[in-house]
Design a protein around this motif. Sequence first.
Motif, PDB file in Angstrom:
ATOM      1  N   SER A   1      23.013 -24.604  -1.627  1.00  0.00           N
ATOM      2  CA  SER A   1      22.563 -25.959  -1.068  1.00  0.00           C
ATOM      3  C   SER A   1      21.825 -25.956  -2.146  1.00  0.00           C
ATOM      4  CB  SER A   1      22.486 -26.660   0.374  1.00  0.00           C
ATOM      5  OG  SER A   1      21.391 -25.256   0.592  1.00  0.00           O
ATOM      6  N   LYS A   2      20.812 -27.404  -2.054  1.00  0.00           N
ATOM      7  CA  LYS A   2      19.573 -27.930  -2.635  1.00  0.00           C
ATOM      8  C   LYS A   2      18.807 -26.973  -2.845  1.00  0.00           C
ATOM      9  CE  LYS A   2      16.094 -31.375  -3.337  1.00  0.00           C
ATOM     10  NZ  LYS A   2      15.379 -32.036  -3.768  1.00  0.00           N
TER      11      LYS A   2
ATOM     12  N   LEU B   1      25.908 -35.045   4.626  1.00  0.00           N
ATOM     13  CA  LEU B   1      25.446 -33.966   3.104  1.00  0.00           C
ATOM     14  C   LEU B   1      25.050 -34.754   1.829  1.00  0.00           C
ATOM     15  CD1 LEU B   1      29.849 -33.243   3.030  1.00  0.00           C
ATOM     16  CD2 LEU B   1      27.911 -31.712   3.465  1.00  0.00           C
TER      17      LEU B   1
ATOM     18  N   GLU C   1      26.597 -31.405  -2.245  1.00  0.00           N
ATOM     19  CA  GLU C   1      27.300 -31.462  -1.963  1.00  0.00           C
ATOM     20  C   GLU C   1      28.861 -31.487  -1.759  1.00  0.00           C
ATOM     21  OE1 GLU C   1      22.970 -29.003   0.654  1.00  0.00           O
ATOM     22  OE2 GLU C   1      24.704 -30.842   1.439  1.00  0.00           O
TER      23      GLU C   1
ATOM     24  N   VAL D   1      28.565 -25.176   3.507  1.00  0.00           N
ATOM     25  CA  VAL D   1      28.454 -25.413   2.092  1.00  0.00           C
ATOM     26  C   VAL D   1      27.642 -24.120   1.486  1.00  0.00           C
ATOM     27  CG1 VAL D   1      26.342 -27.297   1.620  1.00  0.00           C
ATOM     28  CG2 VAL D   1      27.550 -27.853   3.485  1.00  0.00           C
TER      29      VAL D   1
END
Length: 289
Positions: A166-167, A141, A145, A163
Amino acid sequence: MSDLYNNYVQKHLDILSLRDLAPGTISSYASYLNQFLDWVGENLPGKDLSQLTFEEIRLYLLFLKNVRSLNNRTINYHIAQLRDFFLYVLHREWERYQVPYLKYDQFLPAVPTRQEVDTIIDSISNSKHKAAIALLYSSGLRVSELCRLHCGDIHASGNRIYVSRSKNRSDRYAVLSSRALDLLTAYIRSDYRDATKDSWLFPGARPDSHVCTQTVYNILKHQLASLGWQDKGFNCHSLRHAFGLHLYEAGTDLISIKEALGHKSMSSTEIYLSLGIGSGRSVKSPYDL
């Protein structure tokens, strides 16, 4: 910064918000613009920003490089911000051949071995901290996150972690290690009995807040110092790299590693090809054939 440019700054912030960029990105871009406007105010007093020349832009970049001694990668961030400022605020064409991006060196990250990871995790006595660091490594991770996980995101029966956002702005599932699940269970049972599915998995100091990324960084930094490993170059992202590299060393294909890490592009995953050579995973010297 001169009041002359306040209107430009506000327009820039409005555009960044409209583009729905991450708060950290907006903060960085705003800082870069303010630094540029401070330089303009000092070196080109009263200059109409709509009349800026690319020669003047290059003078500013030389100032960043030769006077402020910023590295080339950071200067490229400034260039990206100036490009957006020209396009979205000044409504001027950006000529990339007038302001080329700088080449920069890329270094392989420091990555702990599996034994070193075990030593780090085993040395942590606080159950919450131990579970957090174990989850960073075992699931690959990102720190951001980890901090935003809710208790309900842990799917023990499916051995996976949900998750969200996320990015790369997409939802995904990360693998859930049975060993990490044992540490999470011990943490919940001992220190977090009132947790619900909607509760933050790792709550912060303030009510209804999650732990902040800096706190997680400090936890690992303190632990590395206690082991005398403060000079090894490890950080929280090293654990994510360790997850990818150790999978690669074990024979996992790059496509599977890419999905497990939530990389948007295969180019981000290919670093494990270079890291893996050091372990003999991908290349054998012809001298030994």
